[in-house]
Design a protein around this motif. Sequence first.
Motif, PDB file in Angstrom:
ATOM      1  N   ALA A 218     -39.221  79.527  12.353  1.00 23.06           N
ATOM      2  CA  ALA A 218     -38.100  79.372  13.293  1.00 23.06           C
ATOM      3  C   ALA A 218     -37.350  78.090  12.971  1.00 23.06           C
ATOM      4  N   GLU A 242     -35.997  83.236  13.923  1.00 25.75           N
ATOM      5  CA  GLU A 242     -35.535  82.890  15.263  1.00 25.75           C
ATOM      6  C   GLU A 242     -34.901  81.499  15.282  1.00 25.75           C
ATOM      7  N   VAL A 244     -34.498  78.512  17.858  1.00 25.10           N
ATOM      8  CA  VAL A 244     -35.142  78.135  19.119  1.00 25.10           C
ATOM      9  C   VAL A 244     -34.750  76.716  19.519  1.00 25.10           C
ATOM     10  N   THR A 260     -41.046  84.908  23.908  1.00 25.50           N
ATOM     11  CA  THR A 260     -40.175  86.032  23.549  1.00 25.50           C
ATOM     12  C   THR A 260     -40.210  87.054  24.675  1.00 25.50           C
TER      13      THR A 260
END
Length: 471
Positions: A218, A242, A244, A260
């Motif tokens: 991420a 992702e 984040v 999530t």
Amino acid sequence: MPAEFFNEMYQGGAVRAPYAQLEDWMRAMPAEFRQMKQAEAEALFRRIGITFAVYGEGGDPDRLIPFDMFPRVFTQHEWRKLEKGIRQRARALNAFLLDVYGRGEIVRAGRIPARLVYQNEAYEAAVVGFAPPRGVYSHIVGIDLVRTGPDEFYVLEDNCRTPSGVSYMLENREIMMRMFPALFQQNRIEPVDGYPDALRRTLASVAPAKCDSDPTIAILTPGHFNSAYYEHSFLADLMGVELVEGADLYVEGGFVWMRTTEGPKKLDVIYRRIDDAYLDPLCFRPDSMLGVPGLMDVYRSGGVTIASAPGAGVADDKAIYTYVPEMIRFYLGEEPILNNVPTWQCAKADELKYVLEHLGELVVKEVHGSGGYGMLVGPASTKEQIEAFRARVIENPSNYIAQPTLALSTTPTFVESGIAPRHVDLRPYCLVGDRIELVPGGLTRVALTEGSLVVNSSQGGGVKDTWVLAE
């Protein structure tokens, strides 16, 4: 160093070979067509969302970075030399980081003063004695280069923490290919679109010891108010990982977990785009709302990899920069392929004396400065500015280094009056994991103001597509 500016397209009235295909293109472009294409490029940048903010300024917080349509071109031979030198430098910088957080052999050997390392504000005691996966501290190294002649390149500075701008490198190419497809049919140009896959490969290759499956990666961003947020989301999208913020993560059972919609998911590699000080309020700044409490405990226990590693910033300090050639000799047993710019350290009394006597001729920089701030370009400054800066240097000499005013090369640039030479630099992006990878090219930044040597976007600079010609 050359007294005259090296024009990368024209030498002795003739067009240099790399630019041969561009002269006809340039001359055949009517002013109205050029202006139309420039407006089209700006509209594309605006639609895609490629903007940047300048902190502390009023007005538009989402300004377009100026894009120049005239590409900068390197031959394959020129690029090979640069690539070899960049790889060498990235290896030495990582060896230095691993060493100074371990036994400190280079300091013990007297090759670099202990105070520059251990009293450096970027040196993080929290990672002393810790060796990150594969011994890599700086996973994305941005080496800023300037050219002063046909075969003369100098490293201006090293960026070992979170060098930005790679989204511009990728989008500059995308927009150029969209607007001028015929140019890419006439010229064999090395692609840069493999960068996101190479970055993902690099991050996966440094997964922590406790990762027993395909690593989950991420990008950790400070959020959409950050000046580089577009780049964070852009890279996350291209890598398929992702994006984040600190609030999306938590620590439990010796691992970092991502919230999530399908429940918690363990994170293995975090490409952080926030500063060390904000990573973990339990370890660094207790008032940080951007980081993850307990993150550093998980990192040190081998439960997660942080790229680039906390503490990597000590390697790109401008006072440490002067010792990189010595690092190359000490750790690699090689001579530097790329030269540093000659540099005076104001912390040394004799060098300070020289700098103060020649302020009007030099470029003086804060050792921790970035973005073109905290610096004096002597030849472009008024007497009042020079005297004000002199007082700052005298008050805290160790906070400054000085360099000669380099004769930065120029490339043709589209300006309001037509086409004119403007000064440029180059930031290639070197990825370090289980191997070292570079895409051919990088981000060319251009000083759009006539005569200016400051290319930073925060100081009014723009960007260009950078071509490396295929053989």
